[in-house]
Motif scaffolding. Structure first.
Motif, PDB file in Angstrom:
ATOM      1  N   PRO A  69      -8.915  64.189 -67.039  1.00  0.00           N
ATOM      2  CA  PRO A  69      -8.693  65.224 -66.012  1.00  0.00           C
ATOM      3  C   PRO A  69      -7.540  64.883 -65.072  1.00  0.00           C
ATOM      4  O   PRO A  69      -6.768  65.771 -64.685  1.00  0.00           O
ATOM      5  N   THR A  70      -7.402  63.607 -64.697  1.00  0.00           N
ATOM      6  CA  THR A  70      -6.301  63.194 -63.832  1.00  0.00           C
ATOM      7  C   THR A  70      -4.960  63.420 -64.523  1.00  0.00           C
ATOM      8  O   THR A  70      -4.011  63.941 -63.928  1.00  0.00           O
ATOM      9  N   LEU A  71      -4.886  63.023 -65.777  1.00  0.00           N
ATOM     10  CA  LEU A  71      -3.639  63.188 -66.531  1.00  0.00           C
ATOM     11  C   LEU A  71      -3.303  64.662 -66.738  1.00  0.00           C
ATOM     12  O   LEU A  71      -2.133  65.050 -66.696  1.00  0.00           O
ATOM     13  N   GLU A  72      -4.332  65.490 -66.937  1.00  0.00           N
ATOM     14  CA  GLU A  72      -4.100  66.923 -67.131  1.00  0.00           C
ATOM     15  C   GLU A  72      -3.504  67.544 -65.869  1.00  0.00           C
ATOM     16  O   GLU A  72      -2.607  68.391 -65.945  1.00  0.00           O
ATOM     17  N   LEU A  78      -1.587  66.079 -63.932  1.00  0.00           N
ATOM     18  CA  LEU A  78      -0.215  65.588 -63.856  1.00  0.00           C
ATOM     19  C   LEU A  78       0.674  66.177 -64.953  1.00  0.00           C
ATOM     20  O   LEU A  78       1.800  65.739 -65.146  1.00  0.00           O
ATOM     21  N   GLY A  79       0.141  67.149 -65.689  1.00  0.00           N
ATOM     22  CA  GLY A  79       0.943  67.850 -66.676  1.00  0.00           C
ATOM     23  C   GLY A  79       0.810  67.358 -68.093  1.00  0.00           C
ATOM     24  O   GLY A  79       1.566  67.789 -68.975  1.00  0.00           O
ATOM     25  N   ALA A  80      -0.157  66.477 -68.358  1.00  0.00           N
ATOM     26  CA  ALA A  80      -0.318  65.934 -69.709  1.00  0.00           C
ATOM     27  C   ALA A  80      -0.967  66.960 -70.639  1.00  0.00           C
ATOM     28  O   ALA A  80      -1.762  67.802 -70.212  1.00  0.00           O
ATOM     29  N   THR A  81      -0.600  66.866 -71.904  1.00  0.00           N
ATOM     30  CA  THR A  81      -1.261  67.650 -72.946  1.00  0.00           C
ATOM     31  C   THR A  81      -2.365  66.784 -73.533  1.00  0.00           C
ATOM     32  O   THR A  81      -2.100  65.700 -74.066  1.00  0.00           O
ATOM     33  N   ILE A  82      -3.602  67.228 -73.434  1.00  0.00           N
ATOM     34  CA  ILE A  82      -4.759  66.444 -73.854  1.00  0.00           C
ATOM     35  C   ILE A  82      -5.244  66.931 -75.211  1.00  0.00           C
ATOM     36  O   ILE A  82      -5.420  68.129 -75.432  1.00  0.00           O
ATOM     37  N   TYR A  83      -5.441  65.984 -76.118  1.00  0.00           N
ATOM     38  CA  TYR A  83      -5.998  66.302 -77.432  1.00  0.00           C
ATOM     39  C   TYR A  83      -7.285  65.518 -77.601  1.00  0.00           C
ATOM     40  O   TYR A  83      -7.279  64.281 -77.509  1.00  0.00           O
ATOM     41  N   LYS A  84      -8.390  66.229 -77.809  1.00  0.00           N
ATOM     42  CA  LYS A  84      -9.689  65.578 -77.939  1.00  0.00           C
ATOM     43  C   LYS A  84     -10.264  65.808 -79.331  1.00  0.00           C
ATOM     44  O   LYS A  84     -10.549  66.943 -79.720  1.00  0.00           O
ATOM     45  N   SER A  85     -10.399  64.715 -80.040  1.00  0.00           N
ATOM     46  CA  SER A  85     -11.058  64.719 -81.336  1.00  0.00           C
ATOM     47  C   SER A  85     -11.609  63.320 -81.530  1.00  0.00           C
ATOM     48  O   SER A  85     -10.849  62.352 -81.467  1.00  0.00           O
ATOM     49  N   TYR A  86     -12.897  63.195 -81.706  1.00  0.00           N
ATOM     50  CA  TYR A  86     -13.535  61.873 -81.708  1.00  0.00           C
ATOM     51  C   TYR A  86     -12.838  60.939 -82.690  1.00  0.00           C
ATOM     52  O   TYR A  86     -12.753  61.220 -83.882  1.00  0.00           O
ATOM     53  N   GLY A  87     -12.323  59.847 -82.159  1.00  0.00           N
ATOM     54  CA  GLY A  87     -11.595  58.883 -82.982  1.00  0.00           C
ATOM     55  C   GLY A  87     -10.099  59.127 -83.007  1.00  0.00           C
ATOM     56  O   GLY A  87      -9.349  58.293 -83.522  1.00  0.00           O
ATOM     57  N   ARG A  88      -9.628  60.258 -82.437  1.00  0.00           N
ATOM     58  CA  ARG A  88      -8.193  60.580 -82.439  1.00  0.00           C
ATOM     59  C   ARG A  88      -7.754  61.115 -81.087  1.00  0.00           C
ATOM     60  O   ARG A  88      -6.795  61.871 -80.999  1.00  0.00           O
ATOM     61  N   ASN A  89      -8.402  60.736 -80.023  1.00  0.00           N
ATOM     62  CA  ASN A  89      -8.047  61.246 -78.696  1.00  0.00           C
ATOM     63  C   ASN A  89      -6.651  60.787 -78.298  1.00  0.00           C
ATOM     64  O   ASN A  89      -6.260  59.646 -78.554  1.00  0.00           O
ATOM     65  N   SER A  90      -5.919  61.678 -77.610  1.00  0.00           N
ATOM     66  CA  SER A  90      -4.574  61.306 -77.155  1.00  0.00           C
ATOM     67  C   SER A  90      -4.172  62.162 -75.960  1.00  0.00           C
ATOM     68  O   SER A  90      -4.695  63.264 -75.752  1.00  0.00           O
ATOM     69  N   ALA A  91      -3.254  61.621 -75.156  1.00  0.00           N
ATOM     70  CA  ALA A  91      -2.676  62.344 -74.017  1.00  0.00           C
ATOM     71  C   ALA A  91      -1.169  62.162 -74.079  1.00  0.00           C
ATOM     72  O   ALA A  91      -0.681  61.041 -74.200  1.00  0.00           O
ATOM     73  N   THR A  92      -0.420  63.258 -74.003  1.00  0.00           N
ATOM     74  CA  THR A  92       1.043  63.221 -74.043  1.00  0.00           C
ATOM     75  C   THR A  92       1.606  63.751 -72.733  1.00  0.00           C
ATOM     76  O   THR A  92       1.319  64.891 -72.338  1.00  0.00           O
ATOM     77  N   MET A  93       2.387  62.909 -72.050  1.00  0.00           N
ATOM     78  CA  MET A  93       2.950  63.277 -70.757  1.00  0.00           C
ATOM     79  C   MET A  93       4.191  64.155 -70.948  1.00  0.00           C
ATOM     80  O   MET A  93       4.770  64.200 -72.044  1.00  0.00           O
TER      81      MET A  93
END
Length: 252
Positions: A88-91, A93-108
């Motif tokens: 939530p903090t990263l979101e 700040l403009g991050a793109t959040i991808y949630k998939s169990y075992g493949r989670n990632s955040a791109t700034m």
């Protein structure tokens, strides 16, 4: 994060992130690898959160290029909990959040990326990362570490952080890194490996309340001595010694 870091966390972060001036004008980290050991519930997770945020938000400004972060833990559930806490903090700040169990990632917005993966032998394969974090090293295999460490070879001045509570005789990777660190200290030999441990000295009785202060730097901040006193009454003495006193045991 709207938190006040405890003195032990500041101590570790300041030393782990020490910079040295390079001839070409780019500052390099003094340490490429770090091992931090402390009893449970003392704030390792918060320390890791701060480090992830620093590499996502500040390190791109320092180095002038996007950063890649990989975090893993002895269980994927633990690694995912860390991601869910910061997402939530990263979101915001403009991050793109991808949630998939075992493949989670955040791109700034600048392209810096944080990925969460399971600590298995294939972790890190095909990646090149600036910051790698291993939580609860005591239960991570040597095969997983062998797969993770080469991911940083092509990066300038990368950092590997291994954080953990004490382990058992089967914690081969942890034992190897810890014994190497102690050997360097005994020889008074400076290196690019940073080691910090809060644990009870062998000469002290681990069941004395005054001894618990050695392994629990959060006492008086977020941890109460009454909590440890209650845990010490648990019939599973080995678990108390490992998790609350940061002492190594034969098995669990």
């Amino acid at each position: 994060l709207h938190i006040q870091l405890m003195p032990w966390q500041v101590h570790v972060l300041e030393r782990m992130l020490g910079f040295t001036h390079a001839p070409d004008g780019q500052d390099d980290l003094v340490h490429r690898s770090s091992l931090v050991s402390v009893a449970r519930q003392n704030g390792k997770t918060v320390l890791i959160q701060c480090l992830v945020l620093f590499f996502l938000l500040e390190m791109p400004k320092i180095r002038g290029t996007k950063q890649t972060i990989l975090t893993t833990a002895h269980t994927l559930t633990l690694g995912t909990l860390l991601f869910d806490e910061l997402a939530p903090t990263l979101e915001r700040l403009g991050a793109t959040i991808y949630k998939s169990y075992g493949r989670n990632s955040a791109t700034m917005p600048d392209g810096s990326r944080w990925m969460v993966r399971a600590a298995n032998p294939s972790v890190g394969h095909g990646m090149s990362v600036d910051l790698a974090i291993v939580d609860e090293l005591f239960d991570v295999s040597e095969l997983a570490m062998a797969g993770l460490m080469p991911t940083q070879r092509a990066r300038r001045s990368p950092l590997l952080l291994m954080a953990s509570t004490a382990g058992t005789e089967s914690s081969a990777a942890f034992i190897r890194f810890r014994e190497n660190a102690l050997r360097l200290i005994d020889k008074k030999q400076p290196s690019n490996f940073y080691f910090a441990e809060w644990s009870i000295p062998p000469a002290l009785d681990p069941m004395q309340e005054s001894s618990w202060l050695w392994a629990n730097p959060a006492i008086g901040h977020t941890l109460r001595i009454e909590t440890l006193r209650a845990e010490s009454q648990d019939p599973d003495r080995a678990n108390f010694l490992r998790s609350s006193c940061n002492m190594w045991i034969a098995s669990t």
